[in-house]
Design a protein around this motif. Structure first.
Motif, PDB file in Angstrom:
ATOM      1  N   GLN A  57       0.820  -1.219   0.000  1.00  0.00           N
ATOM      2  CA  GLN A  57       0.000   0.000   0.000  1.00  0.00           C
ATOM      3  C   GLN A  57       0.851   1.265   0.000  1.00  0.00           C
ATOM      4  O   GLN A  57       0.320   2.383   0.072  1.00  0.00           O
ATOM      5  CB  GLN A  57      -0.933   0.023   1.221  1.00  0.00           C
ATOM      6  CG  GLN A  57      -2.096  -0.968   1.145  1.00  0.00           C
ATOM      7  CD  GLN A  57      -1.637  -2.383   1.388  1.00  0.00           C
ATOM      8  OE1 GLN A  57      -0.881  -2.652   2.314  1.00  0.00           O
ATOM      9  NE2 GLN A  57      -2.084  -3.307   0.549  1.00  0.00           N
TER      10      GLN A  57
ATOM     11  N   HIS B 133      -9.794  -2.490   1.216  1.00  0.00           N
ATOM     12  CA  HIS B 133      -9.437  -1.345   2.048  1.00  0.00           C
ATOM     13  C   HIS B 133     -10.600  -0.374   2.258  1.00  0.00           C
ATOM     14  O   HIS B 133     -10.416   0.688   2.841  1.00  0.00           O
ATOM     15  CB  HIS B 133      -8.239  -0.624   1.429  1.00  0.00           C
ATOM     16  CG  HIS B 133      -7.091  -1.546   1.161  1.00  0.00           C
ATOM     17  ND1 HIS B 133      -6.456  -2.257   2.156  1.00  0.00           N
ATOM     18  CD2 HIS B 133      -6.487  -1.918  -0.010  1.00  0.00           C
ATOM     19  CE1 HIS B 133      -5.506  -3.006   1.625  1.00  0.00           C
ATOM     20  NE2 HIS B 133      -5.508  -2.826   0.320  1.00  0.00           N
ATOM     21  N   THR B 134     -11.783  -0.766   1.764  1.00  0.00           N
ATOM     22  CA  THR B 134     -12.976   0.038   2.006  1.00  0.00           C
ATOM     23  C   THR B 134     -13.419  -0.123   3.454  1.00  0.00           C
ATOM     24  O   THR B 134     -13.404  -1.229   4.007  1.00  0.00           O
ATOM     25  CB  THR B 134     -14.113  -0.397   1.065  1.00  0.00           C
ATOM     26  OG1 THR B 134     -13.693  -0.198  -0.280  1.00  0.00           O
ATOM     27  CG2 THR B 134     -15.379   0.400   1.335  1.00  0.00           C
ATOM     28  N   GLU B 135     -13.820   0.984   4.083  1.00  0.00           N
ATOM     29  CA  GLU B 135     -14.224   0.935   5.484  1.00  0.00           C
ATOM     30  C   GLU B 135     -15.619   0.322   5.620  1.00  0.00           C
ATOM     31  O   GLU B 135     -16.473   0.475   4.747  1.00  0.00           O
ATOM     32  CB  GLU B 135     -14.178   2.340   6.087  1.00  0.00           C
ATOM     33  CG  GLU B 135     -12.750   2.902   6.138  1.00  0.00           C
ATOM     34  CD  GLU B 135     -12.704   4.319   6.681  1.00  0.00           C
ATOM     35  OE1 GLU B 135     -13.764   4.972   6.755  1.00  0.00           O
ATOM     36  OE2 GLU B 135     -11.595   4.779   7.029  1.00  0.00           O
TER      37      GLU B 135
ATOM     38  N   THR C 126     -11.623  -1.880   8.193  1.00  0.00           N
ATOM     39  CA  THR C 126     -11.764  -2.125   6.760  1.00  0.00           C
ATOM     40  C   THR C 126     -12.324  -3.519   6.521  1.00  0.00           C
ATOM     41  O   THR C 126     -12.344  -4.375   7.413  1.00  0.00           O
ATOM     42  CB  THR C 126     -10.419  -1.999   6.042  1.00  0.00           C
ATOM     43  OG1 THR C 126      -9.551  -3.062   6.501  1.00  0.00           O
ATOM     44  CG2 THR C 126      -9.769  -0.651   6.323  1.00  0.00           C
TER      45      THR C 126
ATOM     46  N   ALA D 264     -10.968  -5.808   4.785  1.00  0.00           N
ATOM     47  CA  ALA D 264      -9.889  -6.787   4.940  1.00  0.00           C
ATOM     48  C   ALA D 264      -9.689  -7.131   6.417  1.00  0.00           C
ATOM     49  O   ALA D 264      -9.521  -8.300   6.780  1.00  0.00           O
ATOM     50  CB  ALA D 264      -8.602  -6.246   4.339  1.00  0.00           C
ATOM     51  N   GLU D 265      -9.691  -6.122   7.277  1.00  0.00           N
ATOM     52  CA  GLU D 265      -9.491  -6.356   8.704  1.00  0.00           C
ATOM     53  C   GLU D 265     -10.624  -7.185   9.289  1.00  0.00           C
ATOM     54  O   GLU D 265     -10.396  -8.107  10.083  1.00  0.00           O
ATOM     55  CB  GLU D 265      -9.371  -5.017   9.433  1.00  0.00           C
ATOM     56  CG  GLU D 265      -8.098  -4.251   9.107  1.00  0.00           C
ATOM     57  CD  GLU D 265      -8.099  -2.833   9.649  1.00  0.00           C
ATOM     58  OE1 GLU D 265      -7.021  -2.234   9.733  1.00  0.00           O
ATOM     59  OE2 GLU D 265      -9.195  -2.310   9.965  1.00  0.00           O
TER      60      GLU D 265
ATOM     61  N   SER E 132     -12.694  -4.937  -2.732  1.00  0.00           N
ATOM     62  CA  SER E 132     -12.465  -3.640  -2.064  1.00  0.00           C
ATOM     63  C   SER E 132     -11.981  -3.837  -0.630  1.00  0.00           C
ATOM     64  O   SER E 132     -12.625  -3.418   0.328  1.00  0.00           O
ATOM     65  CB  SER E 132     -13.753  -2.804  -2.080  1.00  0.00           C
ATOM     66  OG  SER E 132     -14.223  -2.610  -3.385  1.00  0.00           O
TER      67      SER E 132
END
Length: 1001
Positions: free
Chosen positions: A406, A855-857, A986, A988-989, A853
């Motif tokens: 990133q 890294h989208t919150e 996010t 991913a998290e 997506s």
């Protein structure tokens, strides 16, 4: 006899299943042996990355840049393919290239990827600062190359220091060619004997090129292409193709590099024994090593299995000093494969130099702030999560700093080469259950000198330092490392005592393994270290065995004037398994006695009470009906009552009892039935015992509540539990593929009992991963009474090679595969496994057809939807009692259900604010509340807590309990010693958090 109702309702279009009826059989008791085998995994890179190859016996072999130069400088004819898994054209063609090569009689087809990382580091791109590695290679060796691109219009070039531009023809993957360095045409050198470049230049080309417009295979296209491939191979007789061995790629490569680059230490007659020789061909210590490319390494580290891996290179003086010993002791421990990865992606080979030395540092990715240091950084931070090194032990620790995927600044522990380690990505510590993929390591920097090797057995340091000191320490380190090559002990066999009064039972299969054992149920303080080929002098019963804590070793290794031992790094004990030493089942012989004069009667002594085994075990033989293939095992009332009586004693002692039935003699059957007499079963149901059934091709463990529910059924008759293997119909295969099907059922007499009230049955079904299958995409489908398929919460377990799930009812189950990919979730991304796992189970979907997506919150509403889906919480469609801002949208019923269950309490004024982004601390607070309601809070065994993070003081009071639980359980691990509690979570998290929770067995 009437047919079981549950099986009458199976959807005929999906499952071809034989109706199973309870039957009557006989029982006996006996034991079986388990064959021993190596715990190490052999990784097939091509099957993993080329789905359409479909050939476990392919002849493809990866080669590194150094290997390629070795081939180009060797005598013989070589079949070589330039291309990588990133290339759609190579994906399409490789199957047919392999087929033709095999049919023609070629034994090895070498594959070189011009993208050295298998992704973006393309040395055939002029814009790359490393293009000279390609240009020099082509100009030096492939002097008669012909490609589809006009070199006057499109080529690969770089500018020399003096300002001259050097260019070479640009090839396109796949590029297949035959190479012989001595081949000539009309007296001129022509090392490329024949070649075939990508055969279609249309931009629409993809791996479906060989399909017709209707979607089926276009055999004419296939045959035409295979004819072109055969035309290339047939330019050389099949018997005249050459295959190099480990000697050329490893043994001789190390020797030649050492002799050519350190001539002062190695006279020309070094091979005659007057200089230093690293590898002696006759000893064969080089034969255990196999070079791997960077992409191959990451695939290995991401896969399930046990591996031994060495980071090092032929250019490295310390690797040169150690590698022969690494190989020698590997062979002594029956290790036949150590994967060798060079942190210099080109091994430092400088083709522009006349002698091609290995001292070029340009592509040493284990270098601070290197353009591609992220390659090294990703390996360490994503896979080697429990790594320790000599550099990390300094104050301050020495690390590699780099820009991650990133673009953020990141650091990774800096290891030294050679760095040798045993690896299993699924391993956890047996003491604190923390992730520990590195099972042990050796990082000792020895060297070769003009006089001798300071790692040689007879080297004398002088100054009073003991002769052979370093060699002795290296041997100790290698012996320690090689004593644990797997996460969990395998191939252990319990052997019964030779009589009912003897305690000479044993557990075999412990040779060269650093194990420890105790009586099952005993305190951990009673573990005893194991030495030798077996654990001996055992009474019948169950024993818990695990790999004991042991040391890895790292430098420093020498100090002037006095010896210093390497630093010993402790690796915690591993997860434990239970091994049964069966009871003696024969007849104890009697020996005639001779009368003797009576002796005074001794005072009676208090008998020593043996520890009570918490498991009551019975091995039951079955009879197989030759006509139906069904196996039946029947337990007599007396035998079952003995087990019940034992369970009652265990429970009175304050422990949990387990009753175990192991069925034998059913290997050839398609269905196995265990029948238990109802009267004794009623007594069993009155206990709190767990009941386990092992049928070879499936195991079931019933909790006490499910056993009580079965007994409470109004149906009469004995209880029969049936595990049946089945298959999909042709129609079903078209929908799901050729997937295994199992029918599980319980009967009282001839009436089916389909549900267990509030009880659960844990099911384990054996499954071997098929070629290219990602274990995270293995799922279980339940077939409903209406014939619908529903995903069941379950996981593939690599250690036992089985699929495991829990259920509150029995019916039919399909082991399915649903691999979902997204264009923005690259292989190797830290969240890749998590997204694969969740998407396969349809817990999460993409934001578009091919975008995740990551890294989208995440919004609060989205989180609630994912949470309820993840834990299979049935949604209440009655949304009357909802939050005032619940709306009428996709998350509406989920919010209402979460409110009803007490999972979500809102932000005040009966609002939930579903469209607001959720902070990390709010996410874990809601998650903690939900898992508390479900009774699924993770166990907390780690000693680390919130206070170990630099920003712990930023955690809001209401979130502290939740974050403490998830930190201690390892669910929340933070980044760079930061938890970032107020930052927004996010996708991913969130995926990673749910994956860690759901994939726990």
């Amino acid at each position: 006899m009437k047919k079981p109702n549950a099986l009458q309702k199976i959807a005929a279009l999906l499952i071809a299943v034989a109706l199973i009826f309870p039957s009557i059989g006989t029982s006996a008791v006996k034991a079986a042996a388990v064959p021993a085998d190596s715990p190490l995994t052999s990784f097939d890179y091509f099957s993993a990355v080329y789905p359409q190859l479909n050939d476990e016996n392919h002849i493809l072999k990866t080669i590194t840049y150094e290997d390629l130069v070795t081939i180009f400088e060797s005598e013989g004819n070589f079949a070589i393919l330039f291309g990588g898994a990133w290339s759609e054209e190579t994906q399409a063609d490789i199957r047919y290239i392999n087929e033709v090569a095999k049919e023609y009689g070629i034994h090895t087809l070498y594959n070189f990827d011009i993208r050295l990382d298998g992704n973006e580091l393309d040395i055939s791109d002029s814009s790359s600062k490393y293009a000279h590695y390609y240009v020099d290679l082509v100009n030096e060796y492939l002097t008669n190359i012909e490609t589809l691109l006009d070199p006057a219009v499109e080529n690969v070039s770089y500018v020399q220091n003096g300002g001259a531009e050097i260019a070479a023809s640009k090839l396109q993957a796949p590029f297949l060619f035959i190479y012989n360095k001595n081949h000539q045409v009309e007296g001129a050198s022509a090392p490329i004997v024949a070649s075939l470049e990508k055969h279609n230049v249309d931009e629409s080309y993809d791996r479906n090129y060989f399909n017709s417009a209707e979607g089926g295979l276009d055999q004419e296209k296939v045959d035409a292409y295979k004819a072109q491939v055969l035309d290339v191979f047939s330019k050389v007789n099949a018997a005249d193709y050459t295959t190099l061995t480990c000697w050329e790629f490893i043994g001789n490569a190390f020797n030649q590099t050492f002799w050519s680059e350190r001539p002062a230490l190695n006279p020309a007659n070094a091979e005659d024994g007057k200089g230093i020789t690293i590898f002696d061909r006759a000893e064969g210590n080089y034969s255990v090593f196999e070079h791997v490319t960077y992409h191959e390494l990451t695939q290995i580290l991401a896969s399930d299995g046990n591996y031994v891996i060495l980071f090092g290179g032929s250019w490295c003086p310390n690797t040169q000093a150690n590698i022969n010993y690494i190989g020698q002791y590997a062979k002594e421990h029956s290790i036949d494969r150590i994967y060798l990865w060079d942190t210099k992606l080109t091994a430092g080979v400088d083709i522009a130099s006349s002698i091609h030395p290995h001292n070029n540092e340009e592509l040493q990715v284990r270098a601070d702030h290197h353009d591609y240091a992220k390659l090294y950084g990703n390996v360490v931070t994503q896979y080697l999560t429990n790594i320790t090194t000599q550099n990390s032990s300094t104050n301050p620790p020495r690390v590699i700093t780099y820009a991650d995927d990133q673009g953020n600044t990141a650091t990774a522990a800096r290891l030294q080469v050679p760095f040798l380690f045993a690896y299993n990505k699924a391993n956890i510590n047996g003491t604190n259950e923390a992730s520990a993929p590195i099972l042990g390591h050796v990082e000792l920097m020895y060297s070769l000198t003009s006089a001798a090797s300071n790692v040689a057995p007879d080297y004398d340091f002088g100054n009073g330092i003991e002769a052979g000191f370093n060699n002795k320490q290296l041997v100790i380190a290698l012996q320690s490392l090689y004593s644990r090559l797997e996460a969990i002990p395998t191939h252990l066999t319990g052997v019964a005592p030779t009589s009912s009064s003897n305690t000479n039972g044993k557990i075999t299969g412990t040779a060269n393994k650093a194990l420890e054992y105790k009586r099952a149920g005993a305190d951990d303080s009673t573990y005893i270290a194991v030495n030798g080929d077996a654990i001996e002098n055992l009474a019948a019963g169950t024993y818990t065995v695990r790999y004991r804590a042991k040391y890895g070793y790292q430098g420093p290794v020498t100090r002037t004037g006095e010896p210093i031992e390497p630093t010993a790094v402790l690796y915690e004990a591993g997860p434990a398994i239970d091994v049964v030493v069966p009871a003696y089942q024969g007849t104890t012989p009697t020996t005639p006695t001779t009368p003797v004069a009576p002796t005074p009667t001794a005072e009676p002594t208090e008998p020593v009470e043996q520890p009570l085994n918490p498991k009551a075990e019975l091995i039951v033989s079955s009879e197989v009906d030759a006509a139906t293939g069904e196996a039946v095992a029947v337990v007599t009332e007396n035998k079952l009552q003995e087990l019940v009586d034992h369970a009652i004693k265990v429970e009175k002692s304050g422990r949990e009892a387990t009753v175990v039935f192991t069925i034998e003699g059913n290997a050839s059957s398609s269905s196995t039935q265990l029948t238990l007499p109802r009267t004794a079963f009623k007594n069993l149901a009155a206990t709190d015992a767990i009941v386990q059934i092992h049928a070879g091709y499936g195991s079931i463990s019933f909790d006490a509540q499910s056993i009580a529910s079965i007994q409470a059924s109004s149906y009469e008759g004995d209880i029969s539990i049936i595990i049946a293997k089945s298959s999909l119909t042709e129609e079903g295969k078209q929908v799901l593929g050729d997937r295994p099907v199992y029918s599980l059922s319980v009967f009282a007499g001839t009436d089916a009992i389909s549900s267990f009230g509030g009880g659960k049955a844990h099911v384990s079904l054996p499954y071997s991963l098929q070629a290219n299958e990602d274990p995270r995409a293995i799922i279980v489908y339940h077939i409903t009474d209406r014939g619908e398929i529903v995903t069941v919460r379950g996981n593939y377990d690599a250690a036992s090679k089985s699929v495991q799930f829990s259920t509150s009812h029995f019916s039919d189950y399909i082991i399915g595969y649903n691999y979902v990919t997204f264009a923005d979730v690259p292989v190797g991304a830290w969240y890749k496994d998590a997204v694969t796992y969740l998407a396969a189970r349809e817990i999460t979907t993409g934001t578009t057809a091919d975008q995740y997506s990551p890294h989208t919150e995440v919004t609060r509403g989205q989180f609630i939807v994912l949470l309820l889906k993840a834990y299979g919480i049935e949604v209440d469609v009655n949304t009357a009692n909802n939050f005032v801002d619940g709306g009428t949208t996709y998350y509406t019923p989920y919010l209402a259900t979460a409110k009803k269950l007490g999972i979500a309490t809102g932000t005040g004024d009966n609002k939930f604010e579903p469209n607001k982004h959720i902070s990390r601390q709010d996410l874990f607070t809601l998650l903690h509340r939900a898992l508390d309601v479900l009774g699924e809070l993770p166990s907390t065994s780690s000693t680390s807590g919130l206070s170990t993070y630099a920003d712990a003081d930023q955690v809001a009071p209401y979130a502290q309990e939740a974050l403490q639980v998830f930190v201690e359980s390892g669910t929340l691990q933070g980044h760079n010693n930061q938890l970032n509690p107020k930052g927004n979570a996010t996708r991913a998290e969130l995926a990673q958090v749910l994956y860690r929770l759901l994939s726990i067995k």
